[in-house]
Write an enzyme that holds these catalytic residues in place. Structure first.
Site, PDB file in Angstrom:
ATOM      1  N   HIS A 151       0.843  -1.204   0.000  1.00  0.00           N
ATOM      2  CA  HIS A 151       0.000   0.000   0.000  1.00  0.00           C
ATOM      3  C   HIS A 151       0.875   1.249   0.000  1.00  0.00           C
ATOM      4  O   HIS A 151       1.745   1.390   0.856  1.00  0.00           O
ATOM      5  CB  HIS A 151      -0.869   0.062   1.264  1.00  0.00           C
ATOM      6  CG  HIS A 151      -1.940  -0.984   1.309  1.00  0.00           C
ATOM      7  ND1 HIS A 151      -2.933  -0.979   2.255  1.00  0.00           N
ATOM      8  CD2 HIS A 151      -2.190  -2.057   0.528  1.00  0.00           C
ATOM      9  CE1 HIS A 151      -3.737  -2.011   2.053  1.00  0.00           C
ATOM     10  NE2 HIS A 151      -3.303  -2.679   1.016  1.00  0.00           N
ATOM     11  N   GLU A 170      -4.454   6.578  -2.647  1.00  0.00           N
ATOM     12  CA  GLU A 170      -3.957   5.302  -2.105  1.00  0.00           C
ATOM     13  C   GLU A 170      -3.773   4.329  -3.271  1.00  0.00           C
ATOM     14  O   GLU A 170      -4.696   4.113  -4.054  1.00  0.00           O
ATOM     15  CB  GLU A 170      -4.953   4.713  -1.107  1.00  0.00           C
ATOM     16  CG  GLU A 170      -4.428   3.416  -0.490  1.00  0.00           C
ATOM     17  CD  GLU A 170      -5.455   2.720   0.407  1.00  0.00           C
ATOM     18  OE1 GLU A 170      -5.265   2.731   1.627  1.00  0.00           O
ATOM     19  OE2 GLU A 170      -6.447   2.182  -0.140  1.00  0.00           O
TER      20      GLU A 170
HETATM   21  P1  GTP Z   1      -8.920   1.580   6.243  1.00  0.00           P
HETATM   22  O1  GTP Z   1      -9.429   2.611   7.160  1.00  0.00           O
HETATM   23  O2  GTP Z   1      -9.837   0.403   6.042  1.00  0.00           O
HETATM   24  O3  GTP Z   1      -8.510   2.180   4.930  1.00  0.00           O
HETATM   25  O4  GTP Z   1      -7.633   0.942   6.934  1.00  0.00           O
HETATM   26  P2  GTP Z   1      -6.198   1.566   7.219  1.00  0.00           P
HETATM   27  O5  GTP Z   1      -6.215   3.023   7.020  1.00  0.00           O
HETATM   28  O6  GTP Z   1      -5.681   1.026   8.512  1.00  0.00           O
HETATM   29  O7  GTP Z   1      -5.324   1.013   6.026  1.00  0.00           O
HETATM   30  P3  GTP Z   1      -4.819  -0.420   5.638  1.00  0.00           P
HETATM   31  O8  GTP Z   1      -3.608  -0.131   4.844  1.00  0.00           O
HETATM   32  O9  GTP Z   1      -4.678  -1.381   6.758  1.00  0.00           O
HETATM   33  O10 GTP Z   1      -5.990  -1.006   4.705  1.00  0.00           O
HETATM   34  C1  GTP Z   1      -6.530  -0.251   3.698  1.00  0.00           C
HETATM   35  C2  GTP Z   1      -7.287  -1.096   2.690  1.00  0.00           C
HETATM   36  O11 GTP Z   1      -6.601  -2.320   2.389  1.00  0.00           O
HETATM   37  C3  GTP Z   1      -8.655  -1.572   3.090  1.00  0.00           C
HETATM   38  O12 GTP Z   1      -9.614  -0.585   2.875  1.00  0.00           O
HETATM   39  C4  GTP Z   1      -8.852  -2.777   2.156  1.00  0.00           C
HETATM   40  O13 GTP Z   1      -9.140  -2.355   0.835  1.00  0.00           O
HETATM   41  C5  GTP Z   1      -7.483  -3.377   2.151  1.00  0.00           C
HETATM   42  N1  GTP Z   1      -7.326  -4.350   3.253  1.00  0.00           N
HETATM   43  C6  GTP Z   1      -6.644  -4.177   4.401  1.00  0.00           C
HETATM   44  N2  GTP Z   1      -6.694  -5.264   5.171  1.00  0.00           N
HETATM   45  C7  GTP Z   1      -7.441  -6.172   4.507  1.00  0.00           C
HETATM   46  C8  GTP Z   1      -7.868  -7.507   4.790  1.00  0.00           C
HETATM   47  O14 GTP Z   1      -7.591  -8.082   5.830  1.00  0.00           O
HETATM   48  N3  GTP Z   1      -8.655  -8.116   3.849  1.00  0.00           N
HETATM   49  C9  GTP Z   1      -8.982  -7.530   2.665  1.00  0.00           C
HETATM   50  N4  GTP Z   1      -9.733  -8.215   1.809  1.00  0.00           N
HETATM   51  N5  GTP Z   1      -8.600  -6.262   2.373  1.00  0.00           N
HETATM   52  C10 GTP Z   1      -7.848  -5.595   3.275  1.00  0.00           C
HETATM   53 MG    MG Z   2      -9.046   2.378   3.008  1.00  0.00          MG
END
Ligand code: GTP
Ligand code: MG
Length: 244
Positions: A151, A170
């Site tokens: 990411h 993102e």
């Molecule tokens: P969000 O508030 O959900 O955006 O999380 P964050 O700010 O902590 O960011 P993170 O990088 O952990 O995850 C962002 C995005 O990655 C999520 O919105 C999903 O699209 C994807 N993602 C993260 N973890 C998972 C997971 O366990 N399963 C799946 N299918 N997608 C995930």
């Molecule tokens: Mg997200």
């Protein structure tokens, strides 16, 4: 004889209820504000999409095939922005949303091999107008449930009529196998919220490990083939990678 009603005129058909006059106006202001707020993210997404399309097309002309399989951009909906704001305790004010929610514009880049994920990330972030704000490498360090992806939060300038907006986007980069797992995991577990049964959690984690092994295997095969097979020179791009 007509009796004049205070506040009533022949043209408006009656007095305005308190506050009613301002309401449509306030609603219109809010709708316009939201549309303008989101528009800038759409432009940011367009900029990054174009960069990825250019990389994809240029690299497939080189004869070794493009590292990018497919790209899917998405803008968060107002409902999803509001839900995230509530979750992180962010006031529903445009300035706060802008500074605290950096995944309003998002783009998913699905690549063939693990090394392609890093190649594409590097090619994108080396461009002088792309500013790298954050890296979360869930390929090197998967989440406890097995989720893997790279990411990035990047910032891209968007040239508007009277100003330049720096827009965060993102970028989620992953292999086909990572994407397959993440899509199905989302489908299977979303209804449990954060309360996924232990057996399902363990099965999904084991499946993520299978996907990782498959990725590693394909990576080794790719290295072997690239290391030994002759590379096709010239405009081999006429042949699609899937042979179609
Ligand atoms: P969000 O508030 O959900 O955006 O999380 P964050 O700010 O902590 O960011 P993170 O990088 O952990 O995850 C962002 C995005 O990655 C999520 O919105 C999903 O699209 C994807 N993602 C993260 N973890 C998972 C997971 O366990 N399963 C799946 N299918 N997608 C995930
Ligand atoms: Mg997200």
């Amino acid at each position: 004889m007509t009796i004049a009603h205070p506040g009533r005129t022949a043209s408006d058909g009656g007095p305005a209820a308190p506050g009613a006059r301002g309401e449509p106006e306030a609603l219109r202001e809010l709708t316009d504000g939201l549309a303008e707020f989101l528009m800038v993210y759409k432009f940011g997404l367009d900029e990054i999409s174009t960069k990825l399309t250019i990389l994809r097309e240029e690299l497939s002309h080189r004869g070794t095939g493009s590292p990018i399989e497919h790209v899917s951009p998405r803008l968060k909906t107002p409902a999803s922005i509001t839900a995230k704001a509530r979750r992180i305790g962010c006031p529903l004010v445009f300035d706060d949303l802008r500074s605290r929610i950096r995944d309003i514009a998002g783009i998913r880049v699905v690549c063939g091999f693990i090394s392609d994920v890093y190649t594409v990330a590097d090619m994108l972030t080396r461009q002088p107008d792309v500013r790298l704000l954050q890296v979360k490498d869930y390929v090197a360090a998967p989440k406890p449930n097995g989720y893997r992806s790279l990411h990035l939060i990047v910032e891209i300038p968007v040239f508007l009529s009277d100003r330049v907006a720096a827009v965060p986007v993102e970028v989620q980069l992953r292999t086909v196998a990572m994407d397959f797992w993440a899509s199905l995991e989302h489908k299977l577990s979303y209804k449990y919220d954060d309360d996924i049964p232990a057996r399902l959690h363990d099965e999904l984690t084991a499946a993520a490990e299978d996907a990782m092994r498959l990725d590693q295997r394909m990576e080794l095969l790719q290295q072997e083939i690239r290391g030994t097979a002759p590379t096709t020179a010239g405009p081999a791009a006429a042949v699609r990678p899937d042979g179609w």
